[in-house]
Design an enzyme around this catalytic site. Structure first.
Site, short mmCIF file in Angstrom:
data_model
loop_
_atom_site.label_atom_id
_atom_site.label_comp_id
_atom_site.label_asym_id
_atom_site.label_seq_id
_atom_site.Cartn_x
_atom_site.Cartn_y
_atom_site.Cartn_z
CE LYS A 1 40.57 37.19 40.63
NZ LYS A 1 41.32 37.69 39.93
CE LYS B 1 42.87 44.90 37.18
NZ LYS B 1 41.86 43.75 36.23
CB THR C 1 43.08 40.41 38.09
OG1 THR C 1 42.55 41.48 37.18
CG2 THR C 1 44.19 40.97 39.22
#
EC number: 1.1.1.411
Length: 309
Positions: free
Chosen positions: A249, A181, A105
């Site tokens: 993140k 995503k 990702t």
């Protein structure tokens, strides 16, 4: 170095990153009949896979020299950079016409730039983030959100289908796979945060945690994340299948992407702050369900004293 001769009619595949997802993906590739070469920064992870019939490689470069398809399943863009362009990196060893499949990702713009960088080396690229969790990765039932050139898909052949039950083709150049995503991660992070908030309120109000879980998972308020992650809370098992810091993140990437076009994401911002608080409190490497530990004055299942902070 040329790829070794193999009796398998399927192409050899190299996989870098034998974590919660990568380990299962490597097993799925072997189960499908592909010769599988692996590398991980943890030698014990490589040894365990070799014991099952895979082939270990000492570096990304050594792995890339053996195969024409490399699948990267590391945590983030920085680790992907290192395995490609760092010392003993794979990029210099990848043959022209080979394929690099990036499953992390990352910032969509970084993925777009990586496609161009690899194209300059004659290497094909698929932007191919994954979702579904470790169990689905191990059974070949996960989801891949992919984007890339027709030539990249042609090179991949059936390799993607060997790893995933659902392979979505979202565009003919890199970027859209990573965009979809991070939108998925927006929902996943918000759902986990909301699930933790709901369970925390139930605990604060004296509701039996197991009974609350049973009712919610059979009612309209349920979500896949509530059902999956609150089971970890009930079991008092915060082993990190996906850690708190992953959502620090990933929700950060979501907010950075939206900030570039001044698009408001109030729920994402709140969830991000919750994961940040959990990480700062020392829970960053615990399972992401540990975000529930930020709530004061509750006693979690399996705990003998209040988690108030």
């Amino acid at each position: 170095m040329n790829a070794p001769a193999s009796s398998s009619p399927l192409p050899a595949v190299g996989l870098i990153g034998l974590g919660a997802m990568g380990r299962g993906m490597a097993a799925s590739l072997r189960r499908a009949g592909h010769p599988v070469f692996v590398h991980d920064v943890r030698p014990e992870a490589v040894s365990a896979f070799v014991a099952e019939g895979g082939t270990g490689c000492a570096s990304p470069a050594a792995l890339a020299a053996q195969v024409d398809i490399v699948v990267s399943v590391v945590v983030n863009a920085a680790q992907t950079e290192a395995l490609l362009f760092g010392e003993h990196g794979a990029a210099a060893a990848l043959r022209p016409g080979s394929l690099f499949v990036m499953c992390s990702t990352v910032d969509p713009n970084w993925s777009i730039a990586l496609e161009a960088r690899l194209a300059a080396l004659g290497v094909l690229y698929l932007d191919a983030p994954i979702s579904g969790g470790a169990a689905k990765a191990a059974s070949g039932q996960m989801t891949m959100m992919t984007a890339g050139t027709p030539a990249a898909y042609a090179k991949a052949g059936g390799t993607l289908d060997a790893m995933a039950a659902k392979v979505y083709r979202l565009g003919e150049q890199a970027g859209n796979g990573s965009k979809v995503k991070i939108i998925n991660q927006l929902l996943a992070g918000v759902h986990i945060a909301a699930a933790a908030e709901a369970m925390a309120l139930g605990l604060r109000e004296g509701v039996d945690a197991a009974a609350l879980y049973e009712v919610i998972t059979n009612s309209a308020g349920n979500s896949w994340m509530f059902e999956n992650r609150m089971a970890h809370v009930l079991a008092a098992d915060y082993t990190p299948l996906s850690a708190v810091d992953i959502f620090v993140k990933d929700l950060g990437l979501v907010l950075d992407t939206a900030r570039a076009t001044k698009f408001p994401l109030p729920l994402s911002a709140t969830a991000h702050q919750m994961f940040m608080q959990a990480s700062t409190a020392g829970f960053g490497r615990e399972d992401d369900s540990a975000v529930i530990k930020i709530f004061p004055g509750i006693t979690l299942p399996g705990a003998s004293e209040s988690s108030a902070g």
